[in-house]
Design a protein around this motif. Sequence first.
Motif, PDB file in Angstrom:
ATOM      1  N   ILE A 122      -6.914  16.217  23.632  1.00 28.87           N
ATOM      2  CA  ILE A 122      -7.359  17.104  22.818  1.00 28.87           C
ATOM      3  C   ILE A 122      -6.823  18.554  22.337  1.00 28.87           C
ATOM      4  O   ILE A 122      -6.434  18.834  22.789  1.00 28.87           O
ATOM      5  N   THR A 123      -7.359  18.476  20.995  1.00 28.92           N
ATOM      6  CA  THR A 123      -6.414  20.217  20.887  1.00 28.92           C
ATOM      7  C   THR A 123      -7.820  20.781  20.602  1.00 28.92           C
ATOM      8  O   THR A 123      -8.911  20.776  20.662  1.00 28.92           O
ATOM      9  N   THR A 124      -7.650  22.245  20.276  1.00 23.90           N
ATOM     10  CA  THR A 124      -8.920  23.524  20.175  1.00 23.90           C
ATOM     11  C   THR A 124      -9.945  22.568  18.498  1.00 23.90           C
ATOM     12  O   THR A 124     -10.873  22.646  18.750  1.00 23.90           O
ATOM     13  N   ASP A 125      -8.937  21.983  17.622  1.00 28.80           N
ATOM     14  CA  ASP A 125      -9.632  21.472  16.671  1.00 28.80           C
ATOM     15  C   ASP A 125     -10.186  20.269  17.156  1.00 28.80           C
ATOM     16  O   ASP A 125     -10.477  19.916  14.880  1.00 28.80           O
ATOM     17  N   GLY A 126      -9.334  19.659  17.611  1.00 29.71           N
ATOM     18  CA  GLY A 126      -9.624  17.916  17.341  1.00 29.71           C
ATOM     19  C   GLY A 126      -9.020  17.311  18.192  1.00 29.71           C
ATOM     20  O   GLY A 126      -8.994  17.680  19.125  1.00 29.71           O
ATOM     21  N   ALA A 127      -7.915  16.402  17.607  1.00 31.24           N
ATOM     22  CA  ALA A 127      -6.679  15.552  18.854  1.00 31.24           C
ATOM     23  C   ALA A 127      -6.273  15.072  17.634  1.00 31.24           C
ATOM     24  O   ALA A 127      -5.650  14.709  16.974  1.00 31.24           O
TER      25      ALA A 127
END
Length: 326
Positions: A122-127
């Motif tokens: 998972i990243t801050t804006d999605g994956a």
Amino acid sequence: MYNITVIPGDGIGKEVMDATITILRKTGIKFNFTYAKAGDDCKKETGTALPEETITLIKESDACLFGAVGETAADVIVKLRRELDTYVNVRPIKTIQNVENPIDFTIIRENTEGLYIGEEQITTDGAIATRRITKKASKRICEYAFEYAKKLGKNKVTAAHKANVLKVTDGLFKEIFYETASQYPTIETEDYYIDATAMYLITNPTDFQVIVTTNLYGDILSDEGAGLVGGLGMIPSANIGENNGLFEPVHGSAPDIAGKQIANPTAMILSACMMLNYLEEYETAKNIEEIVIKTIQEEKIITPDINGTASTQEMAEYIASQLRKN
Ligand code: ATP
């Protein structure tokens, strides 16, 4: 005596496995079948989808027959292919029914890397998912494809990739494909983008002989191939490595038809034939294959997916009854 690990798994995996074991028991070959657990039902029962003892058992066996698993596929079959380093997945797509232009090609799918390494975050804006392509895995899968073509008398190998967009990863795969091809001057080579390959499989399926490709592309192309030759109930596969062989139908656990005895056992039975070839029991493999073909072409004792009315077990018992006695 062959020690075989048998993993029926979930859904129709159990039915097609019973059907296949019925036939293998009638071959006269001595098998010691050891049943092992894996899959959704196993997870519910034991808390884990792939117990360590199942992995150990497979590693100690001569081969493994695998039915199908459902939601836990990533934790079971994808993991097993990596754990056992069965780096190649061989998927023969062949028309069995009597038709004017029979299809006969094989997908050689890389089985240990690509997008299926399961590294997602998972990243801050999605994956993000990581797609790994190594020189070693690309080289050995391409070599396998050319050796397979040579052994089976096929004279063309096609690489499917997307090197125009995935310049670095698929660029490497394509480069290694042609590097390998140079060692096989008598075999014709070609390469297509994966999207074009998907279309040509529909428009010109008889142009293909051997297709070599990376993990996810191979997965998708083989279901498409199944659609060309009578559906998922027809296509077997072999996962092969240096030390292990695991044989499974291309289909999954098909929860929609599970428990109804209407699943087509052909894919599982032909997977068992691939196992017999792996064990160098060529005559028996050929005998079963010929009976499966005859049974399907006779159109009498076959399952509903290919327009019959027989149950999974009835089809298997009929095939077993036709075996040549050793
Ligand atoms: P899973 O979640 O286990 O992958 P799925 O239903 O998504 O299951 P498959 O098991 O591959 O995927 O099945 C897709 C469809 O193909 C099923 O709905 C089923 O009707 C059909 N199918 C698959 N295998 C067979 C078979 N052996 N015989 C008849 N039909 C089959």
